[in-house]
Design an enzyme around this catalytic site. Structure first.
Site, short mmCIF file in Angstrom:
data_model
loop_
_atom_site.label_atom_id
_atom_site.label_comp_id
_atom_site.label_asym_id
_atom_site.label_seq_id
_atom_site.Cartn_x
_atom_site.Cartn_y
_atom_site.Cartn_z
CD GLU A 35 -27.55 -53.92 -13.63
OE1 GLU A 35 -27.00 -54.91 -14.16
OE2 GLU A 35 -27.34 -53.57 -12.47
CG HIS A 92 -25.76 -56.78 -17.23
ND1 HIS A 92 -26.31 -57.35 -16.11
CD2 HIS A 92 -25.53 -57.79 -18.10
CE1 HIS A 92 -26.42 -58.66 -16.29
NE2 HIS A 92 -25.95 -58.94 -17.50
CE LYS A 119 -24.21 -61.70 -17.53
NZ LYS A 119 -25.56 -61.80 -18.07
#
Length: 194
Positions: A35, A92, A119
């Site tokens: 990530e 991510h 997130k």
């Protein structure tokens, strides 16, 4: 931090950070190579590292990657909450941007884990999810040059936290803490009409 898997060294480092910066909330993050981080970790190493950080008493928030083994995600969240540590569940992607519907679905799945903050390193989903009545704080950023805007004006689109660097950037598009503080101050003055 090359000694992150050395528990004794980690505890000493966390203690020093807490002593110097304990008046601020401290987020503990180990970003895996998959990530965008710079170090590999087995699932066992990743799990143990996060649990050690939580149990240290030196952190306020822990970040766990959503696409880790779900059993590990559940264990880390439970341990963090039992110790009064908040949890960011993150995802991510430095290579692609998935369609909006998939981003929103991924946010919903992350929220369902029991995360305190969800997130995703993509910008456009935050406003839509916020408008749907979501109450979980979101962290949504883009990477690279275009991502600078998400770090400075992201709160206008539903972003609750931004990231800056005090030294070498850890992600493309990350700016210095001084530059971010200056930009946020200017934006807040404009919004407040001052």
């Amino acid at each position: 931090y090359e000694k992150c898997f050395d528990r004794e060294a980690l505890m000493k480092t966390l203690a020093k950070i807490h002593d110097k910066l304990g008046q601020f909330p401290i987020i503990f993050t180990f970003r895996t190579k998959g990530e965008g981080g710079c170090m590999e970790a087995t699932l066992s190493q990743y799990h143990d590292l996060l649990i050690d950080a939580i149990d240290s008493g030196y952190i306020d928030i822990v970040d766990i990657e959503y696409f880790s083994d779900m059993e590990i995600v559940d264990e880390v969240i439970a341990e963090a909450h039992s110790k009064g540590v908040y949890v960011i569940v993150s995802n991510h992607d430095f290579k692609t941007t998935i369609p909006m519907e998939q981003i929103v679905d991924r946010f919903k799945s992350i929220i369902f884990t029991g995360a305190d903050i969800a997130k995703i390193a993509m910008m456009q989903a935050a406003k839509e999810l916020q408008e749907s009545g979501n109450q979980t704080p979101l962290i949504v950023i883009s990477m690279g040059e275009l991502g600078v805007e998400t770090r400075t004006t992201g709160e206008m689109y539903g972003n609750s936290v931004s990231f800056a660097t005090a030294g070498i950037p850890s992600a493309p598009g990350q700016i210095s803490v001084d530059a971010l503080r200056s930009q946020l101050t200017m934006i807040h003055h404009i919004i407040a009409g001052k």
